[in-house]
Design a protein around this motif. Structure first.
Motif, PDB file in Angstrom:
ATOM      1  N   GLY A  79       0.805  -1.224   0.000  1.00 33.17           N
ATOM      2  CA  GLY A  79       0.000   0.000   0.000  1.00 33.17           C
ATOM      3  C   GLY A  79       0.832   1.266   0.000  1.00 33.17           C
ATOM      4  O   GLY A  79       0.314   2.363  -0.270  1.00 33.17           O
ATOM      5  N   VAL A  82       0.849   3.507  -3.200  1.00 32.64           N
ATOM      6  CA  VAL A  82      -0.415   4.222  -3.376  1.00 32.64           C
ATOM      7  C   VAL A  82      -0.463   5.431  -2.448  1.00 32.64           C
ATOM      8  O   VAL A  82      -0.853   6.532  -2.849  1.00 32.64           O
ATOM      9  N   ALA A  83      -0.056   5.239  -1.180  1.00 28.69           N
ATOM     10  CA  ALA A  83      -0.042   6.356  -0.244  1.00 28.69           C
ATOM     11  C   ALA A  83       0.868   7.475  -0.741  1.00 28.69           C
ATOM     12  O   ALA A  83       0.520   8.658  -0.678  1.00 28.69           O
ATOM     13  N   TRP A 104      -3.054   3.822 -13.142  1.00 31.54           N
ATOM     14  CA  TRP A 104      -2.579   2.591 -12.518  1.00 31.54           C
ATOM     15  C   TRP A 104      -1.432   2.001 -13.313  1.00 31.54           C
ATOM     16  O   TRP A 104      -1.549   1.874 -14.542  1.00 31.54           O
ATOM     17  N   TRP A 188      -2.119   7.113   6.048  1.00 32.19           N
ATOM     18  CA  TRP A 188      -2.271   5.690   5.725  1.00 32.19           C
ATOM     19  C   TRP A 188      -1.799   4.823   6.878  1.00 32.19           C
ATOM     20  O   TRP A 188      -2.478   3.851   7.258  1.00 32.19           O
ATOM     21  N   LEU A 202      -4.389  -1.451   1.313  1.00 27.70           N
ATOM     22  CA  LEU A 202      -5.025  -0.165   1.006  1.00 27.70           C
ATOM     23  C   LEU A 202      -6.073   0.236   2.037  1.00 27.70           C
ATOM     24  O   LEU A 202      -6.903   1.111   1.768  1.00 27.70           O
ATOM     25  N   THR A 203      -6.014  -0.355   3.212  1.00 30.97           N
ATOM     26  CA  THR A 203      -6.949   0.031   4.276  1.00 30.97           C
ATOM     27  C   THR A 203      -6.873   1.536   4.523  1.00 30.97           C
ATOM     28  O   THR A 203      -5.789   2.100   4.680  1.00 30.97           O
ATOM     29  N   ILE A 206      -8.335   3.373   0.126  1.00 27.64           N
ATOM     30  CA  ILE A 206      -8.833   2.867  -1.151  1.00 27.64           C
ATOM     31  C   ILE A 206      -9.889   3.795  -1.747  1.00 27.64           C
ATOM     32  O   ILE A 206      -9.911   4.025  -2.966  1.00 27.64           O
ATOM     33  N   TYR A 209      -8.138   6.693  -3.219  1.00 28.23           N
ATOM     34  CA  TYR A 209      -7.454   6.254  -4.431  1.00 28.23           C
ATOM     35  C   TYR A 209      -8.419   6.215  -5.609  1.00 28.23           C
ATOM     36  O   TYR A 209      -8.092   6.675  -6.718  1.00 28.23           O
ATOM     37  N   GLY A 243      -8.344  -4.342  -2.268  1.00 29.50           N
ATOM     38  CA  GLY A 243      -7.588  -3.909  -1.106  1.00 29.50           C
ATOM     39  C   GLY A 243      -6.108  -4.169  -1.185  1.00 29.50           C
ATOM     40  O   GLY A 243      -5.329  -3.627  -0.386  1.00 29.50           O
ATOM     41  N   TRP A 244      -5.679  -4.977  -2.149  1.00 26.29           N
ATOM     42  CA  TRP A 244      -4.255  -5.254  -2.347  1.00 26.29           C
ATOM     43  C   TRP A 244      -3.675  -4.428  -3.502  1.00 26.29           C
ATOM     44  O   TRP A 244      -2.517  -4.573  -3.847  1.00 26.29           O
ATOM     45  N   GLY A 245      -4.510  -3.579  -4.122  1.00 31.53           N
ATOM     46  CA  GLY A 245      -4.034  -2.733  -5.199  1.00 31.53           C
ATOM     47  C   GLY A 245      -4.123  -3.355  -6.574  1.00 31.53           C
ATOM     48  O   GLY A 245      -3.655  -2.760  -7.557  1.00 31.53           O
TER      49      GLY A 245
END
Length: 275
Positions: A79, A82-83, A104, A188, A202-203, A206, A209, A243-245
């Motif tokens: 994650g 993404v953060a 992405w 995050w 991604l808790t 998401i 995002y 949640g895992w991207g």
């Protein structure tokens, strides 16, 4: 990281030229450089993109890396990119670049084309996990002599700002981007740790995002890289990420397939490249 700590960070070091800001900062991380340390270069001779691709880094762009010492379990580290990416695009958004999005998994795009890219690299050193968030942003639109077939046009930051808006000085922009990345990572981290054993990479981020994800709910092509060519593996509608991207692509009505960023890339469906 609290606001007071942000104020206490040292200035961003500026190098005239370096092979790669990520490589240089990772070496400093292994030597004990602290969370939040950052440097930028006026040009890079060996800028890095995904899958070891070289990143063109002529003078005039913003080429920068920020050191992050993540405080989450290793299983949540997917994650982190993404953060970091959210920190970059949200900063650009608040500067007035309202069309800034994350394509992405790691490109920075705007309505007019590709603005830059992000590469986060993670390593372990002296018992601690360290990461460098590197990004290259076109401060002004560069000249591209040989564009790649099917690639987005390359644009500079001024192109996506509203009419009459002032482009910040590059040093000011670098400081704002460092702060944006560090605050996003902190947010995050807090949300992931609060979720405890239920947390996935991604808790807590998401939804944000998805707000900044390019091409969501649009037709896309999924490409499998083979050497220097890209072959279409699947086509469908991008329904976001899990949640895992992983990219969620509806390839047939009601059928969702999941794709990992280490194996594929995504572009708008052929015929929509100009969008």
């Amino acid at each position: 990281m609290a606001a007071l700590e942000l104020d206490a960070l040292g200035r961003i070091e500026v190098l005239d030229e370096v092979g790669s800001t990520n490589d240089e900062l990772m070496a400093r991380a292994r030597a004990g450089a602290p969370h939040g340390a950052a440097l930028r270069a006026r040009s890079q001779s060996s800028g890095k993109g995904r899958r070891a691709h070289l990143w063109s880094s002529p003078a005039g762009g913003l080429y920068m890396s920020v050191l992050v010492v993540p405080e989450v379990p290793d299983r949540l580290l997917p994650g982190l990119p993404v953060a970091c990416g959210l920190g970059v695009v949200q900063t650009l958004y608040h500067l007035g670049c309202k069309s800034a999005r994350l394509k992405w998994p790691n490109d920075i795009v705007v309505d007019e084309g590709k603005l830059g890219g992000i590469l986060v690299e993670v390593s372990r050193s002296s018992g601690r996990t360290v990461a460098v968030c590197g990004f290259g942003i076109n401060f002004r639109t560069p000249h591209v002599e040989h564009p790649t077939d099917g690639s987005l046009p390359v644009v500079g930051l001024m192109r996506c700002l509203p009419s009459g808006a002032m482009l910040p000085e590059i040093d000011e922009l670098a400081e704002l981007l460092r702060e944006g990345v560090l605050l996003s990572v902190e947010e995050w981290t807090d949300r992931a740790l609060a979720a405890g054993s239920n947390a996935v990479p991604l808790t807590g981020i998401i939804d944000n995002y998805h707000q900044f994800l390019a091409y969501i709910e649009e037709p896309v092509d999924v490409f499998s890289p083979e050497g220097s060519d890209y072959d279409i593996r699947e086509s469908g509608v991008l329904r976001g990420v899990d949640g895992w991207g992983r990219a969620r692509v509806e390839t047939e009505p009601g059928k969702i397939e999941y794709f990992d960023a280490s194996q594929v890339s995504i572009r708008l469906h052929k015929g929509d490249e100009s969008r």
